[in-house]
Write an enzyme that holds these catalytic residues in place. Sequence first.
Site, PDB file in Angstrom:
ATOM      1  N   LYS A  46       0.825  -1.082   0.096  1.00 25.99           N
ATOM      2  CA  LYS A  46      -0.087  -0.062  -0.140  1.00 25.99           C
ATOM      3  C   LYS A  46       0.872   1.321   0.159  1.00 25.99           C
ATOM      4  O   LYS A  46       1.739   1.233   0.761  1.00 25.99           O
ATOM      5  CB  LYS A  46      -0.967  -0.184   1.213  1.00 25.99           C
ATOM      6  CG  LYS A  46      -2.136   1.217   1.216  1.00 25.99           C
ATOM      7  CD  LYS A  46      -3.158   1.144   2.200  1.00 25.99           C
ATOM      8  CE  LYS A  46      -2.345   1.565   3.447  1.00 25.99           C
ATOM      9  NZ  LYS A  46      -3.662   1.485   4.450  1.00 25.99           N
ATOM     10  N   ARG A  65     -10.530  -2.280   6.519  1.00 25.64           N
ATOM     11  CA  ARG A  65      -9.907  -3.118   7.152  1.00 25.64           C
ATOM     12  C   ARG A  65      -9.562  -2.669   8.509  1.00 25.64           C
ATOM     13  O   ARG A  65      -9.321  -3.205   9.486  1.00 25.64           O
ATOM     14  CB  ARG A  65      -8.390  -3.230   6.463  1.00 25.64           C
ATOM     15  CG  ARG A  65      -7.273  -2.390   6.222  1.00 25.64           C
ATOM     16  CD  ARG A  65      -6.513  -1.751   7.464  1.00 25.64           C
ATOM     17  NE  ARG A  65      -5.353  -1.375   7.094  1.00 25.64           N
ATOM     18  CZ  ARG A  65      -4.650  -0.490   7.757  1.00 25.64           C
ATOM     19  NH1 ARG A  65      -5.378   0.055   8.949  1.00 25.64           N
ATOM     20  NH2 ARG A  65      -3.544   0.184   7.367  1.00 25.64           N
ATOM     21  N   GLN A 113     -14.279   7.314   9.283  1.00 27.00           N
ATOM     22  CA  GLN A 113     -14.232   6.054   9.704  1.00 27.00           C
ATOM     23  C   GLN A 113     -15.069   5.704  10.815  1.00 27.00           C
ATOM     24  O   GLN A 113     -15.317   4.370  10.995  1.00 27.00           O
ATOM     25  CB  GLN A 113     -12.633   6.096  10.598  1.00 27.00           C
ATOM     26  CG  GLN A 113     -12.381   5.082  11.181  1.00 27.00           C
ATOM     27  CD  GLN A 113     -12.017   3.862  10.229  1.00 27.00           C
ATOM     28  OE1 GLN A 113     -12.762   2.710  10.424  1.00 27.00           O
ATOM     29  NE2 GLN A 113     -11.217   3.837   9.438  1.00 27.00           N
ATOM     30  N   LYS A 170       0.005  11.844  18.880  1.00 26.80           N
ATOM     31  CA  LYS A 170      -1.343  11.630  18.984  1.00 26.80           C
ATOM     32  C   LYS A 170      -1.729  10.803  20.101  1.00 26.80           C
ATOM     33  O   LYS A 170      -1.215   9.590  20.341  1.00 26.80           O
ATOM     34  CB  LYS A 170      -1.906  11.141  17.685  1.00 26.80           C
ATOM     35  CG  LYS A 170      -1.592  12.109  16.548  1.00 26.80           C
ATOM     36  CD  LYS A 170      -2.483  11.622  15.178  1.00 26.80           C
ATOM     37  CE  LYS A 170      -2.542  12.438  14.171  1.00 26.80           C
ATOM     38  NZ  LYS A 170      -3.251  11.733  12.881  1.00 26.80           N
ATOM     39  N   SER A 191      -4.937   0.359  17.791  1.00 27.52           N
ATOM     40  CA  SER A 191      -4.930   0.038  16.755  1.00 27.52           C
ATOM     41  C   SER A 191      -4.427   0.948  15.836  1.00 27.52           C
ATOM     42  O   SER A 191      -4.728   2.150  15.569  1.00 27.52           O
ATOM     43  CB  SER A 191      -6.536  -0.173  16.138  1.00 27.52           C
ATOM     44  OG  SER A 191      -6.389  -0.559  14.622  1.00 27.52           O
ATOM     45  N   GLY A 196      -7.910   6.457  16.498  1.00 29.17           N
ATOM     46  CA  GLY A 196      -7.384   7.727  15.853  1.00 29.17           C
ATOM     47  C   GLY A 196      -5.841   8.129  15.767  1.00 29.17           C
ATOM     48  O   GLY A 196      -5.267   8.607  15.135  1.00 29.17           O
ATOM     49  N   ALA A 197      -5.050   7.514  16.918  1.00 27.81           N
ATOM     50  CA  ALA A 197      -3.617   7.810  17.257  1.00 27.81           C
ATOM     51  C   ALA A 197      -3.015   6.900  16.104  1.00 27.81           C
ATOM     52  O   ALA A 197      -2.983   5.693  16.100  1.00 27.81           O
ATOM     53  CB  ALA A 197      -3.401   7.406  18.308  1.00 27.81           C
ATOM     54  N   ASP A 242     -19.444  14.470  18.492  1.00 28.64           N
ATOM     55  CA  ASP A 242     -18.647  15.285  17.791  1.00 28.64           C
ATOM     56  C   ASP A 242     -19.026  16.801  17.938  1.00 28.64           C
ATOM     57  O   ASP A 242     -20.125  16.701  17.846  1.00 28.64           O
ATOM     58  CB  ASP A 242     -18.654  14.760  16.352  1.00 28.64           C
ATOM     59  CG  ASP A 242     -17.534  15.121  15.471  1.00 28.64           C
ATOM     60  OD1 ASP A 242     -17.326  16.459  15.245  1.00 28.64           O
ATOM     61  OD2 ASP A 242     -16.740  14.534  14.858  1.00 28.64           O
TER      62      ASP A 242
END
Length: 330
Positions: A71, A115, A143, A229, A296, A223-224, A164
Amino acid sequence: MNTLLLDSDDVDEHAALADVIDAVEQAFAAFERGTTQMPAKSYIDLPQYNGDFRSMPAYLDTGEWDAAGLKWVNVHPDNPADHDLPTVLGTMIYSDPETAFPLAIMDGTTLTMKRTGAAAAVATDYLAIDDATSLGIVGAGVQSYTQLEAISEVRPIEEVVVSDPDEERVQRFVDTYADRFDVRAGSLSEAGHCDVLSTVTPIEDPIVGLEDVGEHTHINAIGADAEGKHELRDELLAAATIVIDDHEQCTHSGEINVPYGEGVLTDADIHGEIGELVVGSKKSRTDETGITVFDSTGLAIQDVAAARVVYERASETGDGLGFDMVGVGK
């Protein structure tokens, strides 16, 4: 023999989440068994364009099938305003590991979303309470959609709370799923007190504290993806059972990278890698388990596993554009 060209619509159609979840789970198991090759992600920094390129190659052998690919992805924050292009653009090259023939070139942006959702679903399946019916989401960007779609494949989600500050984004999300779920806008704490919580923000100042989640909430920290982050506060991470996807990536660019770098968290605070849960060498949730966190960062083996699903399904249906890229048909 043709190379298959698959655009974002093709990838979206053929990345069936149940199949992608299964493939990603097999990839995590192969990673734990040592039957993968995944060199570290490499970067090309382009400060003159306020962007960078990243290359993510991988090979995996699950015992049932093997696959290889690369990728090529970027992050250019000025793209939307200056060029009317997405911040992130990904291209996936999927190859036959036996011959190196380029079987497919496909959109890697949609593939990444699929994924990533699948990885959260695998972690949720091993770490969330069995009867989880509520999902909280912090961050209503692109996401968030695949988080809900994927997690609802492994748990009977009924209630969804999305938080949000951008009310328009929240309303778009609510409108999209109003006919399938009991979905509503809510505070960060309301989202965090659901059975499962996915955080999908790009922030560096953590916003989710220990008081914002339930006693048995499972958290997918998505998110990180770069150094600095950090979405979850240190006291929450310290109280949680932490499962990671890859030690090197998570300690350098995942949710735990900041407290790990500061010595607030150490290896002793990490329960294990998700692959260890999949193969059974580390425990999944038990009756005594409280808050859990899946860090993740996203692995190249996930992209390859998902690309295989897309390629196989598209080949069966005859979708995509086939072309003789390497000239073997001449």
